[in-house]
Write an enzyme that holds these catalytic residues in place. Structure first.
Site, PDB file in Angstrom:
ATOM      1  CB  CYS A 116      15.088  49.474 -38.716  1.00 30.19           C
ATOM      2  SG  CYS A 116      16.562  49.937 -39.601  1.00 30.19           S
ATOM      3  CG  HIS A 261      16.018  46.610 -35.861  1.00 25.67           C
ATOM      4  ND1 HIS A 261      16.059  45.963 -37.079  1.00 25.67           N
ATOM      5  CD2 HIS A 261      16.852  47.685 -35.976  1.00 25.67           C
ATOM      6  CE1 HIS A 261      16.877  46.617 -37.896  1.00 25.67           C
ATOM      7  NE2 HIS A 261      17.366  47.665 -37.247  1.00 25.67           N
ATOM      8  CG  ASN A 291      20.228  47.086 -39.511  1.00 25.00           C
ATOM      9  OD1 ASN A 291      19.121  46.763 -39.928  1.00 25.00           O
ATOM     10  ND2 ASN A 291      20.456  48.232 -38.903  1.00 25.00           N
TER      11      ASN A 291
HETATM   12  N1  ACO Z   1      36.358  48.755 -38.394  1.00 22.31           N
HETATM   13  C1  ACO Z   1      37.319  49.272 -37.607  1.00 22.31           C
HETATM   14  N2  ACO Z   1      37.237  50.472 -37.018  1.00 22.31           N
HETATM   15  C2  ACO Z   1      36.115  51.168 -37.232  1.00 22.31           C
HETATM   16  C3  ACO Z   1      35.067  50.693 -38.040  1.00 22.31           C
HETATM   17  C4  ACO Z   1      35.224  49.448 -38.628  1.00 22.31           C
HETATM   18  N3  ACO Z   1      34.285  48.885 -39.410  1.00 22.31           N
HETATM   19  N4  ACO Z   1      34.074  51.608 -38.049  1.00 22.31           N
HETATM   20  C5  ACO Z   1      34.463  52.619 -37.275  1.00 22.31           C
HETATM   21  N5  ACO Z   1      35.718  52.374 -36.777  1.00 22.31           N
HETATM   22  C6  ACO Z   1      36.529  53.209 -35.903  1.00 22.31           C
HETATM   23  C7  ACO Z   1      36.156  54.665 -35.955  1.00 22.31           C
HETATM   24  O1  ACO Z   1      36.783  55.301 -37.040  1.00 22.31           O
HETATM   25  C8  ACO Z   1      36.651  55.160 -34.643  1.00 22.31           C
HETATM   26  O2  ACO Z   1      38.033  55.367 -34.729  1.00 22.31           O
HETATM   27  P1  ACO Z   1      38.706  56.628 -33.984  1.00 22.31           P
HETATM   28  O3  ACO Z   1      38.428  56.383 -32.519  1.00 22.31           O
HETATM   29  O4  ACO Z   1      40.126  56.514 -34.383  1.00 22.31           O
HETATM   30  O5  ACO Z   1      38.003  57.833 -34.497  1.00 22.31           O
HETATM   31  C9  ACO Z   1      36.449  53.974 -33.703  1.00 22.31           C
HETATM   32  O6  ACO Z   1      36.276  52.812 -34.544  1.00 22.31           O
HETATM   33  C10 ACO Z   1      35.242  54.114 -32.810  1.00 22.31           C
HETATM   34  O7  ACO Z   1      34.129  54.518 -33.605  1.00 22.31           O
HETATM   35  P2  ACO Z   1      32.717  54.723 -33.005  1.00 22.31           P
HETATM   36  O8  ACO Z   1      31.782  55.091 -34.109  1.00 22.31           O
HETATM   37  O9  ACO Z   1      32.789  55.636 -31.829  1.00 22.31           O
HETATM   38  O10 ACO Z   1      32.428  53.238 -32.489  1.00 22.31           O
HETATM   39  P3  ACO Z   1      31.207  52.693 -31.706  1.00 22.31           P
HETATM   40  O11 ACO Z   1      31.651  51.911 -30.560  1.00 22.31           O
HETATM   41  O12 ACO Z   1      30.155  53.752 -31.504  1.00 22.31           O
HETATM   42  O13 ACO Z   1      30.605  51.637 -32.741  1.00 22.31           O
HETATM   43  C11 ACO Z   1      28.819  51.460 -34.305  1.00 22.31           C
HETATM   44  C12 ACO Z   1      30.185  52.068 -34.010  1.00 22.31           C
HETATM   45  C13 ACO Z   1      28.961  49.953 -34.329  1.00 22.31           C
HETATM   46  C14 ACO Z   1      28.358  51.966 -35.657  1.00 22.31           C
HETATM   47  C15 ACO Z   1      27.846  51.883 -33.191  1.00 22.31           C
HETATM   48  O14 ACO Z   1      27.885  53.271 -33.011  1.00 22.31           O
HETATM   49  C16 ACO Z   1      26.443  51.476 -33.499  1.00 22.31           C
HETATM   50  O15 ACO Z   1      26.113  50.316 -33.538  1.00 22.31           O
HETATM   51  N6  ACO Z   1      25.554  52.471 -33.702  1.00 22.31           N
HETATM   52  C17 ACO Z   1      24.183  52.195 -33.993  1.00 22.31           C
HETATM   53  C18 ACO Z   1      24.112  51.897 -35.430  1.00 22.31           C
HETATM   54  C19 ACO Z   1      22.845  51.227 -35.733  1.00 22.31           C
HETATM   55  O16 ACO Z   1      22.443  50.310 -35.067  1.00 22.31           O
HETATM   56  N7  ACO Z   1      22.254  51.711 -36.787  1.00 22.31           N
HETATM   57  C20 ACO Z   1      21.113  51.181 -37.256  1.00 22.31           C
HETATM   58  C21 ACO Z   1      19.971  51.416 -36.301  1.00 22.31           C
HETATM   59  S1  ACO Z   1      18.691  52.091 -37.106  1.00 22.31           S
HETATM   60  C22 ACO Z   1      18.558  51.150 -38.366  1.00 22.31           C
HETATM   61  O17 ACO Z   1      18.645  49.964 -38.239  1.00 22.31           O
HETATM   62  C23 ACO Z   1      18.369  51.807 -39.734  1.00 22.31           C
END
Ligand code: ACO
Length: 334
Positions: A116, A261, A291
Site C-alpha cells: 500500500c 492511504h 482499500n
Molecule cells: N462483518 C461482521 N463482523 C465481522 C466482520 C465483518 N465483515 N469481520 C470481522 N467481524 C467480526 C469478528 O469475527 C469479530 O467477532 P468476534 O468478536 O465474535 O470474534 C468482531 O467482528 C471484531 O473483530 P475485530 O477484527 O476485532 O474488529 P476490528 O474492530 O479490529 O475491525 C478491521 C476489523 C476493520 C479489519 C480492523 O482491524 C482494521 O481495519 N484493521 C486494519 C486493516 C487494514 O487497514 N489493513 C490494510 C492496511 S495495510 C494495507 O492496506 C495492505
C-alpha cells in the site's frame, strides 16, 4: 527545506465500472452487514474488475490520462515505475506489459513491491532517477486487482479491498524557476520485515509453489491479523507524517491537503489528528473505493486535482502504510 528536483506534471486514474456495495456481500452468503462495515472501516462500496479488465488495463487508462494532462507522449517517457501487489503474471513485470500497451519504447520499465505504500515508494524512485540525471520524465503507477488475491469466504478481509489504478507523470523541476518552485519537498520511507506475517500470502511464491493443496487450503490468498495491522498502521502513519514535516521544516498547519492511504477511516482520522491537520483538509474516498492498496493514494491525488481541491501553490502531504510492513510519506508543492 530542500529545493525540489522533480514535480508532478499530471495525474490520472483507471477505475473499473462495476461497483460492489456492502449489501452485495449478502449474495455471497457472508455473515456481514453494511452497518458493521461502515462503522469499523468507513467503506460503503468498492469497484471490482469485470472479465477482461486487468491490472495492466487499469494502469493503461490511468497512465494515458496522466500523460495527456502532463502534455507528454509515450516516446518521451524514460522510465515506468509500477507498484503492484497483484501483477497480471508473476513474470515478467506488469510494467513491461504497460510499456508495450502505451508504446513507450524508450522507457526502462519495472515493478516495485511495497504494497500500500508503493505509490510513494515509486514517486521516490522516480525523484531519484530524475535527480541523478538518469531520467527526465518518469511515469509512476499504482495498480491493483485486489479482488484476485482476497479470500471471498473470509468476511474479515474481503470487505476491505477494491480494484483500481492511479498514475502520475513526474518531470525535472526547472532549476531556474522562481524562489518557490513546485515539486517534492520531502520524502521518507521505512520498512519492518520482522512483521511480515501479519499481512501476507503464505503460498503461491517460489517457496511454496501452487499445488492442489495450496488451492484447497486457500493459502495463496491474503491473510491478515486485522487488529495488529491496525495498531501498526496508526503508529507508522504517525511516524511518517512527523518525519516528512521535520524534513520539510513544516508543521501540520502548513499542509493544505493531507492524502492518506485509504484503508480505514479510523486510521485516517488518527493520522490527521496526530499530524495536527483538521479533517476538512484531509482527502477521503475510502467510502467509495475501499482499500485499493498501492493505487489508493494515486487515485485520491488524481481526484483531488480534478475537483480543484489541489491548485497551484498548494502544499500536499501523502502518507501510506502497507504489507511488509512498509510506510512512507512525501510532501509536494503544486
Ligand atoms: N462483518 C461482521 N463482523 C465481522 C466482520 C465483518 N465483515 N469481520 C470481522 N467481524 C467480526 C469478528 O469475527 C469479530 O467477532 P468476534 O468478536 O465474535 O470474534 C468482531 O467482528 C471484531 O473483530 P475485530 O477484527 O476485532 O474488529 P476490528 O474492530 O479490529 O475491525 C478491521 C476489523 C476493520 C479489519 C480492523 O482491524 C482494521 O481495519 N484493521 C486494519 C486493516 C487494514 O487497514 N489493513 C490494510 C492496511 S495495510 C494495507 O492496506 C495492505
Amino acid at each position: 527545506m530542500k529545493r525540489p528536483l522533480a514535480y508532478i506534471a499530471g495525474t490520472g486514474r483507471g477505475i473499473p465500472a462495476k461497483v460492489m456495495t456492502n449489501q452485495d456481500f449478502a449474495a455471497l452468503g457472508l455473515e456481514t452487514n453494511d452497518e458493521w462495515i461502515v462503522e469499523r472501516t468507513g467503506i460503503r462500496e468498492r469497484h471490482i474488475t469485470a472479465e477482461g479488465e486487468t491490472t495492466c488495463s487499469m494502469a493503461a487508462t490511468a497512465s494515458r490520462q496522466a500523460m495527456e494532462r502532463a502534455g507528454v507522449t509515450a516516446g518521451e517517457i524514460d522510465a515506468i515505475v509500477l507498484s503492484t501487489a497483484t501483477p497480471d503474471r508473476l513474470l515478467p513485470a506488469t510494467a513491461v506489459d504497460l510499456q508495450a500497451e502505451l508504446g513507450a519504447s524508450r522507457a526502462a520499465a519495472f515493478d516495485i513491491g511495497a504494497a500500500c505504500a508503493g505509490f510513494i515508494f515509486a514517486a521516490s524512485v522516480a525523484e531519484g532517477l530524475i535527480a541523478t540525471g538518469t531520467a527526465e520524465t518518469v511515469l509512476i503507477v499504482g495498480a491493483e486487482r485486489m479482488s484476485s488475491i482476497i479470500d471471498w469466504t473470509d468476511r474479515a478481509t474481503c470487505v476491505l479491498f477494491g480494484d483500481g489504478a492511479g498514475a502520475a507523470v513526474m518531470k525535472r523541476t526547472n532549476p531556474s524557476a522562481g524562489p518557490h518552485p513546485k515539486g517534492v519537498l520531502a520524502t521518507y520511507m521505512r520498512s519492518d520485515g520482522t512483521l511480515a506475517d501479519l499481512l501476507y500470502r503464505p503460498a503461491g511464491g517460489a517457496t511454496i509453489p501452487f499445488s492442489a493443496q495450496v488451492l484447497a487450503d486457500r493459502s495463496h490468498l491474503v491473510k491478515m491479523a486485522g487488529r495488529e495491522v491496525f495498531k501498526h498502521a496508526v503508529r507508522s502513519m504517525a511516524d511518517a507524517t512527523d518525519r516528512a514535516l521535520d524534513l520539510a521544516k513544516l508543521t501540520g498547519k502548513d499542509i493544505d491537503l493531507l492524502i492518506p492511504h485509504q484503508a480505514n477511516v479510523r486510521i485516517i482520522e488518527a493520522t490527521a489528528k496526530h499530524a495536527n491537520v483538521s479533517m476538512d483538509k484531509v482527502y477521503v474516498n475510502v467510502d467509495r473505493y475501499g482499500n485499493t492498496s498501492s493505487a489508493s493514494v494515486a487515485i485520491a491525488l488524481d481526484e483531488a486535482i480534478e475537483k480543484g481541491v489541489i491548485t497551484e501553490g498548494k502544499t500536499v502531504m501523502l502518507v501510506a502504510f502497507g504489507a511488509g510492513f512498509t510506510w512512507a510519506s512525501m510532501i509536494v508543492r503544486f
